[in-house]
Design an enzyme around this catalytic site. Sequence first.
Site, PDB file in Angstrom:
ATOM      1  CB  VAL A 158       3.111   2.334 -14.965  1.00  0.00           C
ATOM      2  CG1 VAL A 158       1.801   2.585 -15.690  1.00  0.00           C
ATOM      3  CG2 VAL A 158       4.297   2.452 -15.915  1.00  0.00           C
TER       4      VAL A 158
ATOM      5  NE  ARG B  72      11.240  -6.275   2.909  1.00  0.00           N
ATOM      6  CZ  ARG B  72      11.977  -5.186   3.032  1.00  0.00           C
ATOM      7  NH1 ARG B  72      11.719  -4.112   2.309  1.00  0.00           N
ATOM      8  NH2 ARG B  72      13.001  -5.165   3.868  1.00  0.00           N
TER       9      ARG B  72
ATOM     10  CB  THR C 226      12.138  11.564  -3.786  1.00  0.00           C
ATOM     11  OG1 THR C 226      12.176  10.402  -2.878  1.00  0.00           O
ATOM     12  CG2 THR C 226      13.527  12.109  -3.948  1.00  0.00           C
TER      13      THR C 226
ATOM     14  CG  ASN D   2      10.768   3.474   7.136  1.00  0.00           C
ATOM     15  OD1 ASN D   2      10.165   4.168   7.946  1.00  0.00           O
ATOM     16  ND2 ASN D   2      10.785   2.159   7.205  1.00  0.00           N
TER      17      ASN D   2
ATOM     18  CE1 TYR E  76       5.541  -8.286  -2.301  1.00  0.00           C
ATOM     19  CE2 TYR E  76       4.616  -6.113  -2.743  1.00  0.00           C
ATOM     20  CZ  TYR E  76       4.805  -7.180  -1.893  1.00  0.00           C
ATOM     21  OH  TYR E  76       4.252  -7.168  -0.641  1.00  0.00           O
ATOM     22  CG  HIS E  77       2.041  -4.627  -5.243  1.00  0.00           C
ATOM     23  ND1 HIS E  77       3.076  -3.797  -5.604  1.00  0.00           N
ATOM     24  CD2 HIS E  77       1.720  -4.294  -3.967  1.00  0.00           C
ATOM     25  CE1 HIS E  77       3.365  -2.982  -4.581  1.00  0.00           C
ATOM     26  NE2 HIS E  77       2.560  -3.258  -3.577  1.00  0.00           N
TER      27      HIS E  77
ATOM     28  CE  LYS F  18       3.320 -10.155  -0.357  1.00  0.00           C
ATOM     29  NZ  LYS F  18       3.551 -10.872   0.890  1.00  0.00           N
TER      30      LYS F  18
ATOM     31  CD  GLN G  51       1.129  -4.455   7.171  1.00  0.00           C
ATOM     32  OE1 GLN G  51       1.038  -5.399   7.930  1.00  0.00           O
ATOM     33  NE2 GLN G  51       1.044  -3.212   7.576  1.00  0.00           N
TER      34      GLN G  51
ATOM     35  CB  THR H 174       0.425  -5.976  -0.348  1.00  0.00           C
ATOM     36  OG1 THR H 174       0.532  -4.594  -0.660  1.00  0.00           O
ATOM     37  CG2 THR H 174       0.310  -6.744  -1.640  1.00  0.00           C
TER      38      THR H 174
ATOM     39  CB  SER I  44       4.934  -4.023  -8.779  1.00  0.00           C
ATOM     40  OG  SER I  44       4.713  -4.802  -7.614  1.00  0.00           O
TER      41      SER I  44
ATOM     42  CG  ASP J  48      14.387 -21.249  -0.126  1.00  0.00           C
ATOM     43  OD1 ASP J  48      13.184 -20.994  -0.301  1.00  0.00           O
ATOM     44  OD2 ASP J  48      15.320 -20.724  -0.758  1.00  0.00           O
TER      45      ASP J  48
ATOM     46  CG  ASN K 250      15.599 -17.557   2.138  1.00  0.00           C
ATOM     47  OD1 ASN K 250      15.506 -16.424   2.620  1.00  0.00           O
ATOM     48  ND2 ASN K 250      15.118 -17.852   0.945  1.00  0.00           N
ATOM     49  CG  LEU K 251      19.450 -15.998   7.183  1.00  0.00           C
ATOM     50  CD1 LEU K 251      20.825 -16.335   7.774  1.00  0.00           C
ATOM     51  CD2 LEU K 251      18.653 -15.171   8.200  1.00  0.00           C
TER      52      LEU K 251
HETATM   53  N1  USQ Z   1       6.981   6.701  -3.374  1.00  0.00           N
HETATM   54  C1  USQ Z   1       7.374   8.009  -3.555  1.00  0.00           C
HETATM   55  N2  USQ Z   1       8.668   8.335  -3.280  1.00  0.00           N
HETATM   56  C2  USQ Z   1       9.575   7.437  -2.824  1.00  0.00           C
HETATM   57  C3  USQ Z   1       9.163   6.112  -2.628  1.00  0.00           C
HETATM   58  C4  USQ Z   1       7.853   5.762  -2.920  1.00  0.00           C
HETATM   59  O1  USQ Z   1       6.588   8.862  -3.967  1.00  0.00           O
HETATM   60  O2  USQ Z   1      10.731   7.824  -2.595  1.00  0.00           O
HETATM   61  C5  USQ Z   1       5.584   6.344  -3.660  1.00  0.00           C
HETATM   62  C6  USQ Z   1       5.421   5.225  -4.680  1.00  0.00           C
HETATM   63  O3  USQ Z   1       5.439   5.714  -5.985  1.00  0.00           O
HETATM   64  C7  USQ Z   1       4.079   4.637  -4.267  1.00  0.00           C
HETATM   65  C8  USQ Z   1       4.028   4.861  -2.759  1.00  0.00           C
HETATM   66  O4  USQ Z   1       5.024   5.846  -2.468  1.00  0.00           O
HETATM   67  O5  USQ Z   1       3.042   5.367  -4.838  1.00  0.00           O
HETATM   68  C9  USQ Z   1       4.341   3.626  -1.956  1.00  0.00           C
HETATM   69  O6  USQ Z   1       5.582   3.112  -2.358  1.00  0.00           O
HETATM   70  P1  USQ Z   1       6.495   2.281  -1.346  1.00  0.00           P
HETATM   71  O7  USQ Z   1       7.790   2.008  -2.004  1.00  0.00           O
HETATM   72  O8  USQ Z   1       6.509   2.935  -0.020  1.00  0.00           O
HETATM   73  O9  USQ Z   1       5.638   0.950  -1.131  1.00  0.00           O
HETATM   74  P2  USQ Z   1       5.256  -0.214  -2.134  1.00  0.00           P
HETATM   75  O10 USQ Z   1       6.169  -0.334  -3.289  1.00  0.00           O
HETATM   76  O11 USQ Z   1       3.804  -0.074  -2.431  1.00  0.00           O
HETATM   77  O12 USQ Z   1       5.502  -1.503  -1.248  1.00  0.00           O
HETATM   78  C10 USQ Z   1       5.577  -1.456   0.167  1.00  0.00           C
HETATM   79  C11 USQ Z   1       6.300  -2.711   0.641  1.00  0.00           C
HETATM   80  C12 USQ Z   1       5.482  -3.922   0.251  1.00  0.00           C
HETATM   81  C13 USQ Z   1       4.075  -3.796   0.804  1.00  0.00           C
HETATM   82  C14 USQ Z   1       3.457  -2.492   0.344  1.00  0.00           C
HETATM   83  C15 USQ Z   1       2.119  -2.203   0.973  1.00  0.00           C
HETATM   84  O13 USQ Z   1       7.599  -2.778   0.086  1.00  0.00           O
HETATM   85  O14 USQ Z   1       6.109  -5.100   0.722  1.00  0.00           O
HETATM   86  O15 USQ Z   1       3.297  -4.856   0.323  1.00  0.00           O
HETATM   87  O16 USQ Z   1       4.304  -1.392   0.728  1.00  0.00           O
HETATM   88  S1  USQ Z   1       1.065  -1.305  -0.130  1.00  0.00           S
HETATM   89  O17 USQ Z   1       1.773  -0.131  -0.610  1.00  0.00           O
HETATM   90  O18 USQ Z   1      -0.109  -0.966   0.596  1.00  0.00           O
HETATM   91  O19 USQ Z   1       0.804  -2.169  -1.252  1.00  0.00           O
END
Ligand code: USQ
Length: 421
Positions: free
Chosen positions: A326, A100, A252, A239, A181-182, A185, A208, A144, A179, A74, A32-33
């Site tokens: 948190v 996501r 950060t 990234n 979001y999580h 899932k 993932q 996830t 979260s 959608d 749905n872009l």
């Molecule tokens: N984090 C930092 N600094 C930042 C950004 C994030 O320390 O600038 C930390 C976060 O606090 C967290 C960890 O890095 O502890 C991962 O955060 P994230 O934003 O890279 O990833 P997350 O919110 O967990 O979500 C991402 C994707 C999501 C996918 C998930 C996989 O957005 O779609 O489901 O990664 S997982 O993390 O294994 O649940």
Amino acid sequence: MKVLITGIDGYSGWPLALHLLSRGHDVAGLDNLVTRKRVAEVGSWSALPIQSFPKRQEAVRRLLGKEVRFYKGDLGKWEFVREVLEKERPEAIVHLAEQRSAPYSMIDVHHAVQTQVENVTGTLHLLYAIREIVPDCHLVKMGTMGEYGTPNVDIPEGFFDIEYRGRSDRLPFPRQAGSWYHWSKVFDSGDVMFATKIWNLRSTDVMQGVIYGTRTPEITDPALFTRFDFDETWGTALNRFVAEAVLGLPITPYGQGHQIRGFIALEDSMQSLRLAVEHPAQPGEYRVFNQFDAAYSVNHLAEVTQKVAEAQGIHATIEHPPDPRVEAEQHHYNPIHDHLPALGYRRTRELEEALQEIFRDVRKYKRRLEAKRHVVMPAVSWRTGDNRPQLHARSAPTAPPTPEAPAVPAAPSLDPTRSPA
Ligand code: USQ
């Protein structure tokens, strides 16, 4: 194999389409872009310029000599889901079409509700449509690693054997998401597992890890770029760290930075999803894959990013903002990931090599990062019920809210989806 990708316009969906096409699969997708609009909603855009979907199709024709069919719509609309499945009759569906972003889901009550309603509804519609139209189709559902949280024991692939008060069973491993979001899932996982049982479906639930990178072997031309988000809401850890270094902002790691997560390169995530598609689950089988290459602390990732930046002549600093989430900042983390290697999965991308490539790509578009540097530092706090004031404060609204984006001011009209650079 005939594969339908839901969410084909996204960060993973687009490279997956290219990868499956290059391996000879027949690929169609729907989207749905809305991610394009939602990234604009928080005032950001993709660092790498991405094409409109018709232009993506054209680039695939021109550069790969292949066709990818596309349905704009959608998953929340039941009739649309039925129509696409009737028309395509796929043998496998890779379901990526969900909201996501964890921070996006934490903005306020509306974003929390939107995330959970959309994600759960879309998955239920797909499950019902599969039952009715293509009951033998294999559903590969993007879940996830974050569903598990950070328990103080090792994390199995979905199920574990437990003994309790003299009896034993094999049960789903407890979910403790971090979260809204999580949690969406987690709810999806329960629904897919239940539907598989009652209707004898085939399903793979992919836990993932965090994906990083800009390239896969198929992304050989800027016309084939996938999106690359770096703002605090849509960008993910590694990234973002590269984008911060390129911008001259501190890298950060939040809080103490000892948070550990499973990470995987974009290219290897595509390899994993392809393997899941090419080795379908059996009728009535619900299987779970933990999909990541290695577990790293965010401190470690910050240090490696700093080192690779230095080698490219960029002096990057590391700072620890208070953790807006948190989450445990120091914890045990040892997830098992045996299922994919058993299907032939091999890691192809090393961390430093992927980082060099991300730096190379992103530096070329530094002016696109510069235009959005005000949305890089964290603004959405898990502790705050309504984060809209912070989001308003950091980006002065220049346009009235759009119907798709009622809760947060619309982004300045620099968005790539409105005027591609
Ligand atoms: N984090 C930092 N600094 C930042 C950004 C994030 O320390 O600038 C930390 C976060 O606090 C967290 C960890 O890095 O502890 C991962 O955060 P994230 O934003 O890279 O990833 P997350 O919110 O967990 O979500 C991402 C994707 C999501 C996918 C998930 C996989 O957005 O779609 O489901 O990664 S997982 O993390 O294994 O649940």
